[in-house]
Design an enzyme around this catalytic site. Sequence first.
Site, PDB file in Angstrom:
ATOM      1  N   GLU A   1       0.849  -1.195   0.000  1.00 48.99           N
ATOM      2  CA  GLU A   1       0.000   0.000   0.000  1.00 48.99           C
ATOM      3  C   GLU A   1       0.889   1.251   0.000  1.00 48.99           C
ATOM      4  O   GLU A   1       1.864   1.339   0.747  1.00 48.99           O
ATOM      5  CB  GLU A   1      -0.893  -0.004   1.237  1.00 48.99           C
ATOM      6  CG  GLU A   1      -1.780   1.223   1.371  1.00 48.99           C
ATOM      7  CD  GLU A   1      -2.588   1.244   2.668  1.00 48.99           C
ATOM      8  OE1 GLU A   1      -3.595   1.973   2.718  1.00 48.99           O
ATOM      9  OE2 GLU A   1      -2.192   0.537   3.623  1.00 48.99           O
TER      10      GLU A   1
ATOM     11  N   LYS B   1      -9.858   1.060  -1.757  1.00 46.97           N
ATOM     12  CA  LYS B   1      -9.964   0.856  -0.314  1.00 46.97           C
ATOM     13  C   LYS B   1     -11.332   1.321   0.150  1.00 46.97           C
ATOM     14  O   LYS B   1     -11.759   2.443  -0.151  1.00 46.97           O
ATOM     15  CB  LYS B   1      -8.848   1.631   0.396  1.00 46.97           C
ATOM     16  CG  LYS B   1      -8.698   1.268   1.881  1.00 46.97           C
ATOM     17  CD  LYS B   1      -7.417   1.881   2.449  1.00 46.97           C
ATOM     18  CE  LYS B   1      -7.161   1.413   3.878  1.00 46.97           C
ATOM     19  NZ  LYS B   1      -5.884   1.944   4.400  1.00 46.97           N
TER      20      LYS B   1
ATOM     21  N   CYS C   1      -5.166  -3.159   3.217  1.00 43.65           N
ATOM     22  CA  CYS C   1      -4.834  -2.923   4.621  1.00 43.65           C
ATOM     23  C   CYS C   1      -6.027  -3.011   5.573  1.00 43.65           C
ATOM     24  O   CYS C   1      -6.504  -4.099   5.880  1.00 43.65           O
ATOM     25  CB  CYS C   1      -4.131  -1.573   4.730  1.00 43.65           C
ATOM     26  SG  CYS C   1      -3.223  -1.327   6.286  1.00 43.65           S
TER      27      CYS C   1
END
Length: 511
Positions: free
Chosen positions: A263, A338, A372
């Site tokens: 990321e 995300k 993440c």
Amino acid sequence: MTIEQIEIGGLHFEDYRQLLEAMKASYGGWQGGYWSPGAIERLIDKFPEGQIVIKVDGVVVGCGLSIIVDYKRFGDNHTYKQITGNYTFNTHDPKGDVLYGIEIFIHPDYRGLRLGRRLYDARKDLCENLNLRAIVFGGRLPEYHAYADTLSPKEYIAKVKSKEIYDPVLSFQLANDFHVVKVLHNYLPEDEQSKEFATLLQWFNVYYVPDPKHLFNVKTFVRLGLIQWQMRPYNDLDELFRQAEYFVDSVSAYKSDFALFPELFNGPLLAGFNEMPEAEAMRSLAQYTPDIKTRFQELAIRYNVNIITGSLPSIEGESLKNIGFLCHRNGAVDQYEKIHITPDEAKHWGIKGGNSVKVFDTDAGKIGILICYDVEFPELPRLLSEEGMQILFVPFLTDTQNAYMRVRLCSQARAIENECYVAITGSVGNLPKVENMDIQYSQAAVFTPSDFTFPSNCIISEATANTEMILIAGVDLSLLDELHSYGSVRNLKDRRKDFYELKLIDNKRKE
């Protein structure tokens, strides 16, 4: 009882007399008729490999009869007479997609020897060998008449499932990995023992390939290349990509199918915008994203590896998003984003969450990608698993070991819950001249489900913590297929969908 030989093989017309005797013995109290010589002859003529018998010392003691049907012609609401073409079997379609079971029985003198299981296993093997989607059949409820005054069919089936009631047919079918799709009424009108009810049962072929012409393209063994990226100063994008290409080249040299970057691995370029407020600096970093996408697309083709670009800031409309690209080695590019934004990302950079999750079809399996923080929410991986995800990739960026452990432990849980592989990687090192990106902590790893065919610690491989390196790991997708059907526990199959559900509100919601 002394048995010298058990044989399982094809039914021949000369077996009919023994077949009829075994059938009559098997159906005590049956009010209907038995298969005629003409019916058996038609079945053998139309579909010889679908007619299976078990012989004990040369005598027929059990049988399984079946046809192939184009199931969409019938759907789940059908009768036995309809599915068999009024017992003519003109519904048999060699180009169909479902193996339909029309008969299975074992002589009562030979029950308890697991001969019925052999018949079902032979059917499953036939279904797989013919590349059919599923096995479907209607099952009798021969003990239901004793409970019909107090229990509905649904209640009766529930008690059989929970083993409060033993039904010699349904209990055996459930034990052989068939599941009840629905209750049928008037399936066999002459079946007084079942009060004319039946269960529609199904077994899915996990090896089914919709287009067998492409079977040679399906990979069983997949190699993953995880890049544990060192955060170091770079003067410009060209310098950063010299390092990125080095890693892609290295991963490709090991014949990896995927290369995974972390990321926000391009974070070092923020140093060029240090005079700006943090939110403006991140928006300025986003100007590189279109060029990065193009460069990775070219590298994927040149080095013959599917590249997952970690994540990058991107301006989508008026919003700043955290997105990434799946660059297929055939030149195609998919985008992911995300969904859950951490408090720091929202506060310091003004990043907004996305609204799209999907499974990507690749030449090395079905994959999901979550960035993440997203892996700390079990709903997203579960939604992806319901779409057939086999490998989940998690690029992350964590500063402390505490933050890393959240990602790691949640990733391990997702592998077990969703019966899939999970690969994670992040960045290491320090960026003293970049605001809000000072330190990094990472230990790349590949996790597995927890069962006998996988490592006892559920880890295929892991990198050295806080060291720049690549981690190469191989995964076997066929082990997942076996786990789904034959695992010690089956998290996906055993979910109580009758009690709870999970669904997207709107996967394409606009800003």
